[in-house]
Design a protein around this motif. Structure first.
Motif, PDB file in Angstrom:
ATOM      1  N   TYR A   1       0.833  -1.205   0.000  1.00 31.72           N
ATOM      2  CA  TYR A   1       0.000   0.000   0.000  1.00 31.72           C
ATOM      3  C   TYR A   1       0.864   1.250   0.000  1.00 31.72           C
ATOM      4  O   TYR A   1       0.618   2.198  -0.761  1.00 31.72           O
ATOM      5  CB  TYR A   1      -0.926  -0.012   1.216  1.00 31.72           C
TER       6      TYR A   1
ATOM      7  N   GLN B   1       0.227   2.758  -3.522  1.00 30.92           N
ATOM      8  CA  GLN B   1      -0.854   3.735  -3.400  1.00 30.92           C
ATOM      9  C   GLN B   1      -0.333   5.112  -3.017  1.00 30.92           C
ATOM     10  O   GLN B   1      -0.815   6.123  -3.510  1.00 30.92           O
ATOM     11  CB  GLN B   1      -1.865   3.260  -2.357  1.00 30.92           C
ATOM     12  N   LYS B   2       0.663   5.152  -2.114  1.00 33.97           N
ATOM     13  CA  LYS B   2       1.174   6.431  -1.615  1.00 33.97           C
ATOM     14  C   LYS B   2       2.547   6.764  -2.176  1.00 33.97           C
ATOM     15  O   LYS B   2       3.124   7.805  -1.842  1.00 33.97           O
ATOM     16  CB  LYS B   2       1.227   6.402  -0.083  1.00 33.97           C
ATOM     17  N   HIS B   3       3.074   5.883  -3.023  1.00 34.05           N
ATOM     18  CA  HIS B   3       4.308   6.142  -3.770  1.00 34.05           C
ATOM     19  C   HIS B   3       5.508   6.393  -2.873  1.00 34.05           C
ATOM     20  O   HIS B   3       6.376   7.209  -3.182  1.00 34.05           O
ATOM     21  CB  HIS B   3       4.097   7.325  -4.737  1.00 34.05           C
TER      22      HIS B   3
ATOM     23  N   ASP C   1      -6.862   7.359   5.589  1.00 36.77           N
ATOM     24  CA  ASP C   1      -5.714   7.340   4.677  1.00 36.77           C
ATOM     25  C   ASP C   1      -6.136   7.438   3.220  1.00 36.77           C
ATOM     26  O   ASP C   1      -5.297   7.674   2.351  1.00 36.77           O
ATOM     27  CB  ASP C   1      -4.886   6.072   4.909  1.00 36.77           C
ATOM     28  N   ASN C   2      -7.415   7.254   2.953  1.00 41.14           N
ATOM     29  CA  ASN C   2      -7.900   7.465   1.581  1.00 41.14           C
ATOM     30  C   ASN C   2      -7.878   8.937   1.185  1.00 41.14           C
ATOM     31  O   ASN C   2      -8.007   9.258  -0.004  1.00 41.14           O
ATOM     32  CB  ASN C   2      -9.334   6.940   1.447  1.00 41.14           C
TER      33      ASN C   2
ATOM     34  N   VAL D   1      -5.531  11.431   2.481  1.00 41.31           N
ATOM     35  CA  VAL D   1      -4.296  12.180   2.741  1.00 41.31           C
ATOM     36  C   VAL D   1      -3.166  11.637   1.881  1.00 41.31           C
ATOM     37  O   VAL D   1      -3.169  10.462   1.491  1.00 41.31           O
ATOM     38  CB  VAL D   1      -3.895  12.115   4.232  1.00 41.31           C
ATOM     39  N   THR D   2      -2.210  12.498   1.578  1.00 41.27           N
ATOM     40  CA  THR D   2      -1.030  12.096   0.809  1.00 41.27           C
ATOM     41  C   THR D   2       0.267  12.414   1.543  1.00 41.27           C
ATOM     42  O   THR D   2       1.308  11.851   1.214  1.00 41.27           O
ATOM     43  CB  THR D   2      -1.006  12.811  -0.558  1.00 41.27           C
ATOM     44  N   GLU D   3       0.215  13.309   2.520  1.00 42.72           N
ATOM     45  CA  GLU D   3       1.404  13.659   3.290  1.00 42.72           C
ATOM     46  C   GLU D   3       1.897  12.423   4.050  1.00 42.72           C
ATOM     47  O   GLU D   3       1.145  11.811   4.816  1.00 42.72           O
ATOM     48  CB  GLU D   3       1.071  14.779   4.283  1.00 42.72           C
ATOM     49  N   PRO D   4       3.154  12.021   3.836  1.00 49.38           N
ATOM     50  CA  PRO D   4       3.658  10.792   4.470  1.00 49.38           C
ATOM     51  C   PRO D   4       3.454  10.754   5.986  1.00 49.38           C
ATOM     52  O   PRO D   4       3.093   9.708   6.534  1.00 49.38           O
ATOM     53  CB  PRO D   4       5.144  10.790   4.114  1.00 49.38           C
TER      54      PRO D   4
ATOM     55  N   VAL E   1      -0.155   9.907   6.660  1.00 46.00           N
ATOM     56  CA  VAL E   1      -0.420   8.512   6.277  1.00 46.00           C
ATOM     57  C   VAL E   1       0.005   7.578   7.407  1.00 46.00           C
ATOM     58  O   VAL E   1      -0.754   6.709   7.853  1.00 46.00           O
ATOM     59  CB  VAL E   1       0.327   8.160   4.975  1.00 46.00           C
TER      60      VAL E   1
ATOM     61  N   SER F   1      -7.168   0.122  -7.018  1.00 40.37           N
ATOM     62  CA  SER F   1      -6.923   1.012  -5.884  1.00 40.37           C
ATOM     63  C   SER F   1      -7.188   0.271  -4.580  1.00 40.37           C
ATOM     64  O   SER F   1      -8.027  -0.636  -4.516  1.00 40.37           O
ATOM     65  CB  SER F   1      -7.825   2.243  -5.973  1.00 40.37           C
TER      66      SER F   1
END
Length: 261
Positions: free
Chosen positions: A94, A98-100, A159-160, A162-165, A168, A230
């Protein structure tokens, strides 16, 4: 890695065999005062007939399943272990897919939720005992950490969005902490509600439902991932199960008292 972990398992098996005893009465290291304390607390339960055969039978499983209190605990543990197995199977993927996250970053930051789960298992049990020592009713002291943990673990769905590590990992850490808190206390509650002469059978049934949730969780998420590309609905699935588990403890587990069948 396989040789190391497997070897440790074999080594511990020998240590376990040297120390394990069938009952407190059969252990010479248990003093008379300690044995009396165990008996007063209901921990020294005779579980066998004369001749050494257990009273528990597989035919008793349907009887256990018909008990609302038992069914609620089983549903709750199925739900809670589903969250655990998301972390044991899909969590690293994930973070990367998903979050790269880079593989290195995922490996380092994935440690944090597991440490939080470790703390959560201790916090759940300690919190439950703390309430008991202060006169809180057993049903409340045992159920509160489990229900709170299941509800709090639903935060995984955030977590769906947000993108900030840091965020997350924060939401995952809270969810895994809560899962640990609920899981540890659930086993304590089970020991309080299991029929006195069938604790082994009840524990096996409890673990069966737990591992059924663990087996199903990664499979369902893989289907969702294949169909949608996803993890978003996978997290919805985990959060929904946690909510169902909380409701089962609220409405089905009425009292924390021993079941009689």
């Amino acid at each position: 890695m396989f040789y190391l972990t497997g070897g440790l398992g074999f080594a511990f098996a020998f240590v376990w065999l040297m120390w394990i005893r069938n009952s407190p009465q059969s252990d010479k290291r248990v003093s008379t005062a300690e044995l009396e304390h165990i008996e007063r607390g209901g921990g020294a339960v005779e579980t066998a007939h004369a001749g050494g055969r257990s009273r528990a039978k597989f035919s008793d499983i349907p009887k256990l399943l018909r008990k609302k209190r038992m069914l609620g605990a089983l549903i709750g543990q199925f739900a809670n272990t589903s969250t655990l197995f998301f972390f044991l199977t899909w969590f690293p993927d994930y973070l990367v897919e998903q979050k790269h996250f880079t593989l290195l970053k995922a490996g380092i930051m994935a440690i944090i939720p597991y440490l939080c789960a470790l703390i959560g298992t201790m916090a759940g049990g300690a919190g439950s005992d703390w309430m008991l020592r202060r006169g809180v009713a057993t049903s409340v002291a045992r159920k509160a950490p489990i229900i709170t943990g299941l509800i709090l673990s639903m935060i995984i769905i955030f977590d769906n969005f947000v993108t900030e590590p840091a965020l997350v990992i924060l939401f995952f850490s809270i969810a895994f902490f809560a899962q640990g808190m609920a899981s540890a206390t659930a086993w304590t509650l089970l020991s309080d509600i299991a029929p006195a002469d069938q604790i082994g059978l009840t524990g096996g049934l409890f673990n069966f439902f737990a591992n059924a949730g663990g087996a199903l969780s990664p499979f369902v998420i893989s289907i969702i991932l294949g169909a949608t590309g996803s993890f978003a609905y996978g997290l919805v699935y985990i959060a929904a199960l946690a909510g169902i588990g909380a409701l089962s403890y609220i409405f089905l587990v009425d009292r924390v008292e021993r079941i009689v069948i």
